[in-house]
Design an enzyme around this catalytic site. Sequence first.
Site, mmCIF file in Angstrom:
data_model
loop_
_atom_site.group_PDB
_atom_site.id
_atom_site.type_symbol
_atom_site.label_atom_id
_atom_site.label_comp_id
_atom_site.label_asym_id
_atom_site.label_seq_id
_atom_site.Cartn_x
_atom_site.Cartn_y
_atom_site.Cartn_z
ATOM 1 C CG ASP A 56 -1.669 1.246 1.449
ATOM 2 O OD1 ASP A 56 -2.336 1.691 0.494
ATOM 3 O OD2 ASP A 56 -1.597 1.823 2.550
ATOM 4 C CG MET A 57 1.984 5.521 -1.889
ATOM 5 S SD MET A 57 1.605 6.434 -3.408
ATOM 6 C CE MET A 57 0.064 7.245 -2.946
ATOM 7 C CG ASP A 58 -1.244 7.908 0.788
ATOM 8 O OD1 ASP A 58 -0.219 8.601 0.681
ATOM 9 O OD2 ASP A 58 -2.198 7.981 -0.002
ATOM 10 C CG ASP A 68 -1.678 2.284 6.576
ATOM 11 O OD1 ASP A 68 -1.850 3.428 7.026
ATOM 12 O OD2 ASP A 68 -2.157 1.914 5.483
#
Length: 197
Positions: free
Chosen positions: A14-16, A170
Site C-alpha cells: 500500500d502507499m499512504d 497499514d
Amino acid sequence: MLDKLASYDAIIFDMDGTLIDSMPTHLEAWRRVSEKYGFPFDRAWHYSLGGVSTARTAELVKQRYNLSQASSVLAETKCLIWEDIYSGPVLIDETYAVFTHCEGNKKLAVGTGAIRPHAEELLTGVGLLERLDALVTVTDVKNGKPHPETFLKAAALVGVASERCLVFEDTELGREAATAAGMDCVLVIDGQLHWPN
C-alpha cells in the site's frame, strides 16, 4: 525478519501510511474540512479509512454525519487543503528496508487507494516510481479496497500467483482486501511491521 520473505515472489505495498508517511497530512486535511463544515473529527475512524479514495471517504463522511454538502464538495475541499499543507513525501524506514532488500530478486508493486496522478507524484518524489514492476491505483480498478481487485490486478501485472504475493498494509480495510485476494499481509502500525502468524 527478512528471512520471512523467502516464500514470496512478489511484494505489494500500500502507499499512504505503509510505504510513504503521508497519513498525518491526510488526517489534518480532513480535520480542517470538519472544522469548515461543522462536523466532528474522529481521528481513529478517519485513520481506519486509510487506502479508501478521497471521493469514497467524502461519501462516508456525508452519510455518517448526515451533511447537506455534496460529497464532491467535501472531497474537493479536502484535496485543496491537502495540497496547501503537504510538504513532501517521506519514506517509512521499516517498509523501505523490505523494498530495498527485495529489489532485483522479487517483483515489487504498489496497490493504492490514491488516484494515479497523486500516486505517481508521490512515488516519483521519493524515487520509487521507476523502481516498481507495477502500480495499481483507484483510477485503475472498478472496486477499491476492501475489495481485492487492487491487489489481484497488481499480482496479474507482475505475473505472480496470489498465494506467492505478500502485501504490506497499514489499515484493517487493506488487510481485508489482501486476505480476500488470497494473499498474506504484514500490518504496518506506527512504522512497525506486524507479521502474520
